[in-house]
Design an enzyme around this catalytic site. Sequence first.
Site, PDB file in Angstrom:
ATOM      1  N   LYS A 218       0.813  -1.224   0.000  1.00  0.00           N
ATOM      2  CA  LYS A 218       0.000   0.000   0.000  1.00  0.00           C
ATOM      3  C   LYS A 218       0.842   1.269   0.000  1.00  0.00           C
ATOM      4  O   LYS A 218       2.014   1.260   0.330  1.00  0.00           O
ATOM      5  CB  LYS A 218      -0.981  -0.031   1.171  1.00  0.00           C
ATOM      6  CG  LYS A 218      -2.147  -0.964   0.808  1.00  0.00           C
ATOM      7  CD  LYS A 218      -3.372  -0.773   1.628  1.00  0.00           C
ATOM      8  CE  LYS A 218      -4.469  -1.658   1.031  1.00  0.00           C
ATOM      9  NZ  LYS A 218      -5.528  -1.926   1.984  1.00  0.00           N
ATOM     10  N   ARG A 252      -3.999 -10.031   4.524  1.00  0.00           N
ATOM     11  CA  ARG A 252      -4.343  -9.987   3.099  1.00  0.00           C
ATOM     12  C   ARG A 252      -3.117  -9.480   2.347  1.00  0.00           C
ATOM     13  O   ARG A 252      -2.729  -8.327   2.523  1.00  0.00           O
ATOM     14  CB  ARG A 252      -5.542  -9.061   2.883  1.00  0.00           C
ATOM     15  CG  ARG A 252      -6.005  -8.971   1.435  1.00  0.00           C
ATOM     16  CD  ARG A 252      -7.157  -7.988   1.311  1.00  0.00           C
ATOM     17  NE  ARG A 252      -7.618  -7.871  -0.054  1.00  0.00           N
ATOM     18  CZ  ARG A 252      -7.042  -7.114  -0.985  1.00  0.00           C
ATOM     19  NH1 ARG A 252      -5.977  -6.395  -0.685  1.00  0.00           N
ATOM     20  NH2 ARG A 252      -7.536  -7.077  -2.201  1.00  0.00           N
TER      21      ARG A 252
HETATM   22  C1  7PJ Z   1      -8.280  -4.219   1.024  1.00  0.00           C
HETATM   23  C2  7PJ Z   1      -9.337  -4.934   0.494  1.00  0.00           C
HETATM   24  C3  7PJ Z   1      -8.064  -4.243   2.438  1.00  0.00           C
HETATM   25  C4  7PJ Z   1      -9.937  -5.728   2.574  1.00  0.00           C
HETATM   26  C5  7PJ Z   1      -8.312  -3.886  -1.092  1.00  0.00           C
HETATM   27  C6  7PJ Z   1      -5.226  -3.035  -2.280  1.00  0.00           C
HETATM   28  C7  7PJ Z   1      -6.490  -2.292  -2.488  1.00  0.00           C
HETATM   29  N1  7PJ Z   1     -10.157  -5.702   1.247  1.00  0.00           N
HETATM   30  N2  7PJ Z   1      -9.343  -4.721  -0.840  1.00  0.00           N
HETATM   31  N3  7PJ Z   1      -8.921  -5.030   3.153  1.00  0.00           N
HETATM   32  N4  7PJ Z   1      -7.636  -3.579   0.020  1.00  0.00           N
HETATM   33  N5  7PJ Z   1     -10.729  -6.462   3.354  1.00  0.00           N
HETATM   34  O1  7PJ Z   1      -5.158  -4.254  -2.331  1.00  0.00           O
HETATM   35  O2  7PJ Z   1      -4.214  -2.334  -2.093  1.00  0.00           O
HETATM   36  O3  7PJ Z   1      -7.174  -3.617   3.014  1.00  0.00           O
HETATM   37  S1  7PJ Z   1      -7.949  -3.306  -2.680  1.00  0.00           S
END
Ligand code: 7PJ
Length: 273
Positions: A218, A252
């Site tokens: 990020k 994640r």
């Molecule tokens: C997240 C997401 C996160 C959850 C994205 C990226 C942007 N879902 N979807 N948490 N980020 N739950 O992957 O940088 O932080 S999309």
Amino acid sequence: MILRCGRFSLALDRPLVMGVVNVTPDSFSDGGRFRDPEAAASHARRLAEEGADIIDLGGESTRPGAAPVSEEEEQHRVLPVLEKLPDLCISVDTRRPAVMKAALAAGASMINDIQALTEPYALEAVAATGCAVCLMHMKGEPATMQREPRYDDLIGEVKAFLKEAVRRVMFAGIGRDRIAVDPGFGFGKTPRHNMEILRRLPEFASLGVPVLAGLSRKSTIGHITGRPVEQRLAGSLAMALLALEQGAKILRVHDVKETRDVIAVWQAFKNES
Ligand code: 7PJ
């Protein structure tokens, strides 16, 4: 503790890894390399082999300024990939009830919703199935959320939102063992906000459900290190270790193999391996 994800039951006695597979032409972090369903499915397989417990499949880019995607297009991106992976625990990253329904019918085990099932009929789409849900906090809308986000009480606000989201989905009949929460790093948050949330992540444990942290690649890491997105592996692994130490139960991430090594080292340090 167990996370029930449809036909999968994931034990939370060690942290879980959610591997990210974007099926978007404009995803900021992997440049839409996985637009073709075949390529996306084989990437998902590789992440599973590297130790991902859950694969998070997303067909809508939530990058600030990303082009909007129609419901049909989103389904057209996600469903063919899902159908190629019947044996894996797949989460679908979507805000749209129709996509949730179609994905669950096609075998998805979890719905990861950046707006915490607040769209009308989202609760109905997931409640009667056995899928898990990830409820995320976001301030504002993806297109504009990074324009000077402000909070009077950052942790209080994010926690109150997630507490209400858990209450709402439980009232709809979704058991506690099907729920994870996520403070939504980068979703209407500055780098300073993100670090404060990370520092105070242990306070989210009182919500009584596992906390998922998404920090991989990020822009806060870019802000700290000065690195472009393709050079944020070390920063992402440092963030993963911090998130573990602060109590995150699900990470994640894009880099599954490396993150599993971080977990192994952390567990050895905790003497729990
Ligand atoms: C997240 C997401 C996160 C959850 C994205 C990226 C942007 N879902 N979807 N948490 N980020 N739950 O992957 O940088 O932080 S999309």
